[in-house]
Design a protein around this motif. Sequence first.
Motif, PDB file in Angstrom:
ATOM      1  N   VAL A  16      -6.086  -4.698 -10.991  1.00 43.54           N
ATOM      2  CA  VAL A  16      -5.472  -4.846 -10.011  1.00 43.54           C
ATOM      3  C   VAL A  16      -6.235  -5.422  -8.801  1.00 43.54           C
ATOM      4  O   VAL A  16      -6.857  -4.661  -8.072  1.00 43.54           O
ATOM      5  N   ALA A  17      -6.371  -6.655  -8.671  1.00 42.59           N
ATOM      6  CA  ALA A  17      -6.955  -7.184  -7.421  1.00 42.59           C
ATOM      7  C   ALA A  17      -6.218  -8.170  -6.543  1.00 42.59           C
ATOM      8  O   ALA A  17      -6.635  -9.195  -6.356  1.00 42.59           O
ATOM      9  N   THR A  18      -5.098  -7.457  -6.165  1.00 44.79           N
ATOM     10  CA  THR A  18      -4.205  -8.093  -5.190  1.00 44.79           C
ATOM     11  C   THR A  18      -4.451  -8.102  -3.821  1.00 44.79           C
ATOM     12  O   THR A  18      -3.885  -8.969  -2.827  1.00 44.79           O
ATOM     13  N   GLY A  19      -5.674  -7.299  -3.291  1.00 48.19           N
ATOM     14  CA  GLY A  19      -6.104  -7.363  -2.010  1.00 48.19           C
ATOM     15  C   GLY A  19      -5.211  -6.171  -1.157  1.00 48.19           C
ATOM     16  O   GLY A  19      -4.154  -5.842  -1.483  1.00 48.19           O
ATOM     17  N   PRO A  20      -5.743  -5.934   0.081  1.00 45.70           N
ATOM     18  CA  PRO A  20      -5.090  -4.865   0.962  1.00 45.70           C
ATOM     19  C   PRO A  20      -4.037  -5.578   1.886  1.00 45.70           C
ATOM     20  O   PRO A  20      -3.307  -4.939   2.392  1.00 45.70           O
ATOM     21  N   PHE A  21      -4.094  -6.804   1.963  1.00 43.89           N
ATOM     22  CA  PHE A  21      -3.302  -7.537   3.052  1.00 43.89           C
ATOM     23  C   PHE A  21      -1.853  -7.970   2.562  1.00 43.89           C
ATOM     24  O   PHE A  21      -1.755  -9.314   2.071  1.00 43.89           O
ATOM     25  N   ARG A  22      -1.188  -6.999   2.103  1.00 42.82           N
ATOM     26  CA  ARG A  22       0.114  -7.436   1.457  1.00 42.82           C
ATOM     27  C   ARG A  22       1.241  -7.333   2.304  1.00 42.82           C
ATOM     28  O   ARG A  22       2.216  -8.335   2.132  1.00 42.82           O
ATOM     29  N   TYR A 182      -1.724  -4.102   8.117  1.00 42.59           N
ATOM     30  CA  TYR A 182      -1.060  -4.382   6.864  1.00 42.59           C
ATOM     31  C   TYR A 182      -0.538  -3.037   6.223  1.00 42.59           C
ATOM     32  O   TYR A 182      -1.396  -2.033   6.295  1.00 42.59           O
ATOM     33  N   ARG A 183       0.302  -2.932   5.294  1.00 48.50           N
ATOM     34  CA  ARG A 183       0.778  -1.769   4.707  1.00 48.50           C
ATOM     35  C   ARG A 183       0.345  -1.936   3.382  1.00 48.50           C
ATOM     36  O   ARG A 183       0.733  -3.241   2.718  1.00 48.50           O
ATOM     37  N   PRO A 184      -0.166  -1.139   2.314  1.00 48.20           N
ATOM     38  CA  PRO A 184      -0.504  -1.442   1.148  1.00 48.20           C
ATOM     39  C   PRO A 184       0.758  -1.436   0.519  1.00 48.20           C
ATOM     40  O   PRO A 184       1.796  -0.577   0.830  1.00 48.20           O
ATOM     41  N   ASP A 185       0.723  -2.112  -0.767  1.00 48.33           N
ATOM     42  CA  ASP A 185       2.216  -1.953  -1.342  1.00 48.33           C
ATOM     43  C   ASP A 185       1.782  -2.439  -2.931  1.00 48.33           C
ATOM     44  O   ASP A 185       1.147  -3.435  -3.452  1.00 48.33           O
ATOM     45  N   TYR A 186       1.909  -1.148  -3.565  1.00 48.01           N
ATOM     46  CA  TYR A 186       1.531  -1.136  -4.989  1.00 48.01           C
ATOM     47  C   TYR A 186       2.596  -0.701  -5.847  1.00 48.01           C
ATOM     48  O   TYR A 186       2.412  -0.272  -6.911  1.00 48.01           O
ATOM     49  N   CYS A 195      -2.049   7.506  -3.280  1.00 45.53           N
ATOM     50  CA  CYS A 195      -2.280   8.764  -2.548  1.00 45.53           C
ATOM     51  C   CYS A 195      -1.011   8.813  -1.334  1.00 45.53           C
ATOM     52  O   CYS A 195      -0.404   7.647  -1.142  1.00 45.53           O
ATOM     53  N   GLU A 196      -0.908   9.952  -0.739  1.00 44.89           N
ATOM     54  CA  GLU A 196       0.048   9.866   0.409  1.00 44.89           C
ATOM     55  C   GLU A 196      -0.385   8.708   1.513  1.00 44.89           C
ATOM     56  O   GLU A 196       0.709   8.310   2.122  1.00 44.89           O
ATOM     57  N   ASP A 197      -1.282   8.247   1.557  1.00 40.97           N
ATOM     58  CA  ASP A 197      -1.568   7.400   2.548  1.00 40.97           C
ATOM     59  C   ASP A 197      -1.277   5.734   1.918  1.00 40.97           C
ATOM     60  O   ASP A 197      -1.439   4.766   2.571  1.00 40.97           O
ATOM     61  N   GLY A 198      -0.630   5.648   0.741  1.00 36.91           N
ATOM     62  CA  GLY A 198      -0.326   4.449   0.015  1.00 36.91           C
ATOM     63  C   GLY A 198      -1.432   3.716  -0.676  1.00 36.91           C
ATOM     64  O   GLY A 198      -1.157   2.713  -1.254  1.00 36.91           O
ATOM     65  N   TRP A 199      -2.517   4.109  -0.639  1.00 42.91           N
ATOM     66  CA  TRP A 199      -3.638   3.530  -1.316  1.00 42.91           C
ATOM     67  C   TRP A 199      -4.102   4.012  -2.601  1.00 42.91           C
ATOM     68  O   TRP A 199      -3.497   5.185  -2.814  1.00 42.91           O
ATOM     69  N   PRO A 200      -4.568   3.412  -3.580  1.00 45.68           N
ATOM     70  CA  PRO A 200      -4.582   3.569  -4.839  1.00 45.68           C
ATOM     71  C   PRO A 200      -5.543   5.014  -5.078  1.00 45.68           C
ATOM     72  O   PRO A 200      -6.494   5.168  -4.207  1.00 45.68           O
ATOM     73  N   ILE A 201      -5.279   5.894  -6.137  1.00 45.40           N
ATOM     74  CA  ILE A 201      -6.041   7.079  -6.443  1.00 45.40           C
ATOM     75  C   ILE A 201      -7.038   6.255  -7.266  1.00 45.40           C
ATOM     76  O   ILE A 201      -6.533   5.746  -8.493  1.00 45.40           O
ATOM     77  N   GLU A 202      -8.264   6.435  -6.888  1.00 46.69           N
ATOM     78  CA  GLU A 202      -9.190   5.473  -7.695  1.00 46.69           C
ATOM     79  C   GLU A 202     -10.610   6.238  -7.412  1.00 46.69           C
ATOM     80  O   GLU A 202     -10.842   6.839  -6.343  1.00 46.69           O
ATOM     81  N   GLU A 203     -11.479   5.919  -8.148  1.00 48.54           N
ATOM     82  CA  GLU A 203     -12.929   6.330  -8.153  1.00 48.54           C
ATOM     83  C   GLU A 203     -13.837   5.332  -8.295  1.00 48.54           C
ATOM     84  O   GLU A 203     -14.160   4.682  -9.729  1.00 48.54           O
ATOM     85  N   ARG A 204     -14.203   4.547  -7.257  1.00 44.96           N
ATOM     86  CA  ARG A 204     -15.054   3.196  -7.393  1.00 44.96           C
ATOM     87  C   ARG A 204     -14.242   1.938  -8.162  1.00 44.96           C
ATOM     88  O   ARG A 204     -14.720   1.481  -8.867  1.00 44.96           O
TER      89      ARG A 204
END
Length: 263
Positions: A16-22, A182-186, A195-204
């Motif tokens: 998923v490389a949609t970028g943060p500016f959604r 911007y708000r993340p939108d996945y 996560c609670e902050d809207g960003w993906p749960i990921e490790e690197r």
Amino acid sequence: MSTADGGRTAARQVVVATGPFREPNVPAFAAELDPSIRQMHSHDYRNPAQLNAGPVLVVGLSHSGADIAFEAAKAGHPTIVSGKSHGQLPIQVTDRKRAMLGWPVVEFMFGHVLTMRTPMGRRMRPEIRKGGGPLIRIRLGDLDKAGVKRHDAKTVGVRDGRPVLADGTVLDVANVIWATGYRPDYSFIAAPIVCEDGWPIEERGVSPTVPGLYFLGVPFQYAFSSMLVAGAGRDAGYVVEQVAKRVLARDGAPSAAPAPAAG
């Protein structure tokens, strides 16, 4: 399985490389501003020709907010910016000679000190993700010289059709620019992956909850430099290595896999 205009596509590995500016982040109370006030998000701002005659309020003091406030002031608009900055680079990037000398140090800090491997980097990550980064091109001194009035108080509401700050100040302006990020939108991913902050749960960039799912372009994915061209390549290289490692393991190929990216 993904669905697009052309039909459905199945894949064992998805990046998923949609970028943060959604989704431009504009507060709900913006709808209460007097209709005569010209308002827009920084996403839609191009130049001062879009503005009404008269004062400008820029809400938010990160990269875009500083650039827009500076430009509006230079164009002759009385300009106010609300909100605190998140610091600024120690070098003036518009001074080419000093920038050439200082940038290697800054780049090393961004890519190798401010990372998820260091306590400093781990503390900085949530702040960067929720509030923007330090000023880079236009700095506080530039804003002051251009005549921009700075209010540390945030814009928190509307009173009688005018924007009001957290300290109670009501601003009589003709324009409001929401440089509020911007708000993340996945939401298009049908799995509990944020996560609670809207960003993906990921490790690197690797999802620990959905095998075969990866992310690129997430702010501070591994380091501060993840948001810059200088760091995006390293993040991409690491994700590609993990994809290859999983493919080799699935196909029964030799277990030897590319070594993780350095850094």
